[in-house]
Enzyme design. Structure first.
Site, PDB file in Angstrom:
ATOM      1  N   TYR A  33     -43.166  38.300  -4.524  1.00  0.00           N
ATOM      2  CA  TYR A  33     -43.233  39.099  -5.456  1.00  0.00           C
ATOM      3  C   TYR A  33     -43.314  38.876  -6.904  1.00  0.00           C
ATOM      4  O   TYR A  33     -43.773  39.322  -7.927  1.00  0.00           O
ATOM      5  CB  TYR A  33     -42.116  40.429  -5.691  1.00  0.00           C
ATOM      6  CG  TYR A  33     -41.912  41.170  -4.443  1.00  0.00           C
ATOM      7  CD1 TYR A  33     -42.550  41.155  -3.366  1.00  0.00           C
ATOM      8  CD2 TYR A  33     -40.895  42.034  -4.410  1.00  0.00           C
ATOM      9  CE1 TYR A  33     -42.522  42.084  -2.102  1.00  0.00           C
ATOM     10  CE2 TYR A  33     -40.368  42.764  -3.254  1.00  0.00           C
ATOM     11  CZ  TYR A  33     -41.321  42.795  -2.312  1.00  0.00           C
ATOM     12  OH  TYR A  33     -40.895  43.876  -1.041  1.00  0.00           O
ATOM     13  N   HIS A  87     -39.587  37.804   5.922  1.00  0.00           N
ATOM     14  CA  HIS A  87     -40.342  38.987   5.299  1.00  0.00           C
ATOM     15  C   HIS A  87     -41.181  39.551   6.489  1.00  0.00           C
ATOM     16  O   HIS A  87     -41.519  40.499   6.586  1.00  0.00           O
ATOM     17  CB  HIS A  87     -41.305  38.689   4.135  1.00  0.00           C
ATOM     18  CG  HIS A  87     -41.621  39.614   3.439  1.00  0.00           C
ATOM     19  ND1 HIS A  87     -42.059  39.316   1.948  1.00  0.00           N
ATOM     20  CD2 HIS A  87     -41.810  41.051   3.537  1.00  0.00           C
ATOM     21  CE1 HIS A  87     -42.276  40.450   1.367  1.00  0.00           C
ATOM     22  NE2 HIS A  87     -42.218  41.452   2.359  1.00  0.00           N
TER      23      HIS A  87
END
Length: 220
Positions: A33, A87
């Site tokens: 991110y 993830h």
């Protein structure tokens, strides 16, 4: 309820300091991110836990150093990296990555570990050989995409489900739904609040995201 941070960076300045007081229990971020530095800058209370993720699979051979760098950024102002997640179920590598995550947990470097976007098939394969069972599976869950089989499998195996994109990216099929409008009117609340309540009643942990302080309380 957790608070998602994608895709925000500097915008988190006024949001994160208010989150704990409104009842959010953790903040969700990820190395990809590119906002871990901002999350760490604006969280100065260990009670507001931080969840982050390992995404840069090409750094697998430098895994621990990469984790330490993330941890340093996230805890720079007194925050606490509580949970570390994988993830994605990276093909041919997720078992190797999980072994490294187990080491983080067993050595006390992180309180909890988990995965994201794992299906029942991935979880079953992982659990056949793992030393530590995933504590969380973060997956997309909302009324338009319920993933019942995966949610049920997780709950039957003691894996908590974190539901990202609980508002289906503000899909009109939710926010213009007449049934949801009627429920929200009857309960004198917002459609967003009804959707979060739906998640909670399904025993999922929703992580709505916002960059606006005024939206924080509307989602709780």
């Amino acid at each position: 309820v957790g608070l998602g941070t994608f895709p925000y960076k500097q915008e988190l300045e006024n949001v994160l300091p208010k989150a704990l007081g409104l009842g959010y229990s953790f903040v969700d971020t990820s190395d990809d991110y590119e906002n871990e530095e901002f999350v760490g800058k604006y969280i100065n209370n260990k009670q507001l836990k931080i969840f982050s993720k390992f995404s840069y699979v090409h750094l697998i051979n430098n895994f621990e150093n990469h984790f330490n760098a993330s941890k340093k950024k996230l805890e720079a102002n007194g925050g606490h990296l509580s949970c570390y997640l994988m993830h994605w179920p990276y093909p041919f590598l997720y078992k190797k990555i999980w072994s490294k995550m187990e080491e983080l947990y067993l050595s006390g470097k992180v309180d909890e570990i988990g995965v994201c976007n794992f299906t029942c098939k991935h979880l079953m394969k992982l659990m056949k050989s793992c030393r530590v069972k995933p504590m969380y599976n973060e997956i997309e869950v909302h009324p338009l995409f319920q993933q019942r089989d995966t949610v049920e499998f997780c709950q039957n195996n003691g894996i908590k489900v974190i539901s990202y994109s609980p508002f289906a990216r503000i899909d009109k099929r939710l926010f213009e739904n007449e049934v949801l409008k009627e429920i929200a009117k009857r309960e004198e609340t917002s459609i967003a609040n009804i959707i979060l309540k739906w998640n909670i009643e399904k025993k999922c942990i929703p992580i709505p995201s916002t960059s606006k302080e005024k939206h924080l309380s509307l989602m709780m």
